[in-house]
Scaffold this active site. Structure first.
Site, PDB file in Angstrom:
ATOM      1  N   LEU A   1       0.886  -1.161   0.000  1.00 13.28           N
ATOM      2  CA  LEU A   1       0.000   0.000   0.000  1.00 13.28           C
ATOM      3  C   LEU A   1       0.925   1.212   0.000  1.00 13.28           C
ATOM      4  O   LEU A   1       1.959   1.195   0.683  1.00 13.28           O
ATOM      5  CB  LEU A   1      -0.885   0.023   1.259  1.00 13.28           C
ATOM      6  N   ASP A   2       0.568   2.266  -0.731  1.00 15.74           N
ATOM      7  CA  ASP A   2       1.406   3.475  -0.752  1.00 15.74           C
ATOM      8  C   ASP A   2       1.514   4.055   0.646  1.00 15.74           C
ATOM      9  O   ASP A   2       0.628   3.857   1.475  1.00 15.74           O
ATOM     10  CB  ASP A   2       0.772   4.651  -1.518  1.00 15.74           C
ATOM     11  N   LYS A   3       2.528   4.895   0.789  1.00 11.30           N
ATOM     12  CA  LYS A   3       2.705   5.612   2.061  1.00 11.30           C
ATOM     13  C   LYS A   3       1.416   6.352   2.456  1.00 11.30           C
ATOM     14  O   LYS A   3       1.035   6.386   3.623  1.00 11.30           O
ATOM     15  CB  LYS A   3       3.851   6.623   1.884  1.00 11.30           C
TER      16      LYS A   3
ATOM     17  N   ARG B   1      -5.151   5.056  -7.747  1.00 11.72           N
ATOM     18  CA  ARG B   1      -4.878   6.484  -8.015  1.00 11.72           C
ATOM     19  C   ARG B   1      -4.750   6.722  -9.525  1.00 11.72           C
ATOM     20  O   ARG B   1      -5.256   7.713 -10.058  1.00 11.72           O
ATOM     21  CB  ARG B   1      -3.589   6.925  -7.312  1.00 11.72           C
TER      22      ARG B   1
END
Ligand code: URA
Length: 234
Positions: free
Chosen positions: A106-108, A193
């Site tokens: 998962l992205d930051k 995104r």
């Protein structure tokens, strides 16, 4: 795990201490047997019969961790990248062998359901592009939805910037003008995104609420729990 392993190997592989330190920890009474049997570093033992500071050992190899990842933590082993999701686990787990890794990333800036495991075969299976496990994301958007996004995401024709194959159909559920959930079965880099970017929008916050049949339940942000054998996805 019912099989027997050398005590020093078992304790070392779980990250409690080095294999060499096991002898002194036995002498100090820190490592003991549940039935008070005498122990030596090379004694063959079952995981469930060993105590460390009178507590049962951490789970043996094959554990799967369900975490509620906070925003601001990175799915990386590299300390130079800031706060790591591994910082939310007991410190000694960093020394486990085989090591614990995240199942995908998962992205930051993304929060929510993250799996971690030390089971290499499971990790490989769940992250393989052929393995189409459903994942649901809750997105907050910068701009109002136009109305055509659901059909575009479901079409199987949406191309992301720089990619050669279109996204597999994904299911968008509109909550209101700037909130939606998106169910995808792939795990491309920054996929959610980039999908919204491809339809001219921008995701301002993103949370993963499910992975296959798993949900976070009442797990607080930053907390984790070990999955039971039955809960482990296959
Ligand atoms: N899609 C994203 O854009 N970010 C994630 O962290 C996961 C899926």
């Amino acid at each position: 795990m019912n099989s027997k392993t050398r005590l020093d190997k078992l304790i070392g592989s779980l990250g409690y201490c080095s294999r060499k330190e096991v002898a002194s920890l036995i002498r100090e009474g820190i490592i003991t047997h549940t039935e008070n049997l005498p122990l030596k570093p090379d004694t063959k033992v079952s995981h469930e019969h060993i105590l460390f500071e009178k507590e049962p050992l951490d789970p043996p190899q094959g554990m799967v961790i369900l975490m509620n990842k906070p925003v601001g933590y990175v799915c990386s082993h590299d300390d130079g990248e800031g706060r790591l999701v591994y910082d939310l686990l007991p410190e000694r787990w960093r020394r486990r062998d085989p090591k614990i890794s995240t199942v995908g990333r998962l992205d930051k800036d993304t929060s929510g359901l993250l799996l971690l495991t030390d089971d290499g075969a499971l990790l490989h299976r769940l992250t393989s592009p052929k393995h189409h496990v459903s994942k649901i994301y809750e997105a907050t958007l910068d701009r109002p939805l136009k109305g055509d996004e659901e059909a575009i995401f479901a079409s199987g024709a949406l191309m992301l910037n720089g990619e050669k194959t279109p996204c597999i159909p994904a299911h968008l559920t509109v909550i209101d003008e700037t909130h939606a959930t998106l169910e995808i079965v792939e795990g491309r880099y920054h996929q959610v995104r980039r999908m919204f970017a491809a339809v001219g929008n921008h995701v301002v916050s993103l949370h993963r609420s499910s992975f296959g049949d798993l949900t976070l339940g009442d797990l607080e942000v930053g907390e984790y729990r070990i999955l039971t054998q039955k809960e482990i996805p296959n």
